[in-house]
Scaffold this motif. Sequence first.
Motif, PDB file in Angstrom:
ATOM      1  N   SER A   8       0.811  -1.221   0.000  1.00 18.95           N
ATOM      2  CA  SER A   8       0.000   0.000   0.000  1.00 18.95           C
ATOM      3  C   SER A   8       0.839   1.262   0.000  1.00 18.95           C
ATOM      4  N   LEU A  13      -1.366   1.660  -4.069  1.00 18.55           N
ATOM      5  CA  LEU A  13      -2.566   2.476  -3.912  1.00 18.55           C
ATOM      6  C   LEU A  13      -3.054   3.010  -5.261  1.00 18.55           C
ATOM      7  N   GLY A  35      -1.133   2.071   4.298  1.00 23.62           N
ATOM      8  CA  GLY A  35      -0.309   3.268   4.221  1.00 23.62           C
ATOM      9  C   GLY A  35       1.090   3.072   4.755  1.00 23.62           C
ATOM     10  N   ALA A  40       5.343   6.851   2.708  1.00 28.88           N
ATOM     11  CA  ALA A  40       5.045   7.866   3.721  1.00 28.88           C
ATOM     12  C   ALA A  40       6.300   8.480   4.318  1.00 28.88           C
ATOM     13  N   ARG A 128       4.433  11.576   2.795  1.00 31.57           N
ATOM     14  CA  ARG A 128       3.348  11.501   3.777  1.00 31.57           C
ATOM     15  C   ARG A 128       2.064  12.123   3.221  1.00 31.57           C
ATOM     16  N   SER A 131       0.645   9.688   0.588  1.00 32.52           N
ATOM     17  CA  SER A 131       0.089   8.494   1.225  1.00 32.52           C
ATOM     18  C   SER A 131      -1.242   8.793   1.894  1.00 32.52           C
ATOM     19  N   HIS A 132      -1.305   9.878   2.653  1.00 30.05           N
ATOM     20  CA  HIS A 132      -2.544  10.221   3.360  1.00 30.05           C
ATOM     21  C   HIS A 132      -3.693  10.473   2.368  1.00 30.05           C
ATOM     22  N   VAL A 135      -4.691   7.050   0.654  1.00 29.14           N
ATOM     23  CA  VAL A 135      -5.363   6.163   1.611  1.00 29.14           C
ATOM     24  C   VAL A 135      -6.794   6.640   1.863  1.00 29.14           C
TER      25      VAL A 135
END
Length: 490
Positions: A8, A13, A35, A40, A128, A131-132, A135
Amino acid sequence: MKVLIAGSGIAGLTTALRADALGHDVELIVKGELGGGSTAHAQGGIAGAYGAGDSPALHALDTMHAGDGHGGPLAIATLVDGAAAALDALVSAGVAFDRAADGSIARGLEAAHSRPRIAHAGGDATGRAISHALVARLRASEVRVRERAFAADLLIDEGRVRGIRLVSGSEIEADAVVLATGGAGRLFAHTTNPPETTGDGIAMALRAGAAVADLEFMQFHPTVLAVGTPFLISEAVRGAGAVLRDAGGRRFMVDEHPDAELAPRDIVARAVARRADEQGSPVVLDATILGAPELAHRFPTIDAELRRRGLDWSRQPVPVSPAAHYLMGGVVTDVDGRASLPGLWAVGETARTGVHGANRLASNSLLEGAVFGARLAEALEAPRAFESLTLLGSASRCSNSSDSKKAGRFSRHALQQLMWERVGLLRDDEGLTDAVRTLHAWEAPSPRTSAEQEDANLLVVARAMASAALERTESLGAHFRLSPALIGAA
């Protein structure tokens, strides 16, 4: 089509979201939490924000040059031509890239890039932010997510990959299996990678008989904090004006390469290691010229971490040394992510598309995950085309055979030390021969737990990496072989 994705990071993703949007039945599994992985942790940005005087063609030239001429022209062209769409997709997904005064994406400069073309988010928190955002999109999609589901091996029926067996013993069947489990930095005693990067997808592919290539090319990042727990200090800091100095305060990189601190990573890393060995102490990264306000604004993550450790880098240079960072090789795929086994796909750091050659250009990794993840999803139902791919470098398959007598079970610590000392930044024939002999003499563990599965994966990938490094007798990019005359001086 039932699509099963392991991993992920940005690659997994992106693949999952695009495949879901195309109407596929998508399930994503991760051995930890959604995540996790390297994405990240990425401080640097994502290449491809082209401005005046820049172009995909120039980016392609820089990528080929950084890769020491070993990259695949088709893969590189695919990467740079897909950059604009990839950045647009990330913006649409909610990634708030840093902006210039005119509202355009701000462009930073990093090593071996001829133009400023790096997009950042939150200064040094690009990974980060990506990724956030992804996700969050995934949780709102139809993709089924299974956390703490550690993939152990591929399920194969009549020569075709049909799914994945988990460490728990459960089996998940699928029409297409996508490996997006990241790299293998935990092969080495010193690494920037998080604990979960144990080469899982590559090991699974090797055990199944899929082709891998270029495993000898492990990139070592030159500026990792040399005190306490390893902590990466982004190349973007050098792009902003920081310099490397020896114990006498001398800026030594000006004698090593015309681009000094912004030379390709393999060149900088070797120079840092040599100078540290000569003086008996780490070199330092001097960012004091930037001043406290700029460092805090431009690199908030690094600034906060260094100050947490009691280091004021606005006043004093900080000690740095190289550490294992990124694997250029992996599961061989075409530019759409197809691996050599029917039903198997790979993307991101797990894959070897040929885009990175022998040494990855800074900030091309996030771009690779975004571009090739979307392409893979688009190609899931397209006619198979892997056979048209021309392999670059050594292609390997798993072999646990050895002429050496078994020497008992190994420990992860012993493996990591062996790889660091014998298959690390500077290599020679004697050390590589010893590494191959030792790795094959160790008895492979019989995994019953997640930790034992990681150990088994590390040993499989270590054997393949050391063997590939021994077979490539010339120096190329991140694979540097010492001549006999240099061994004693290194």
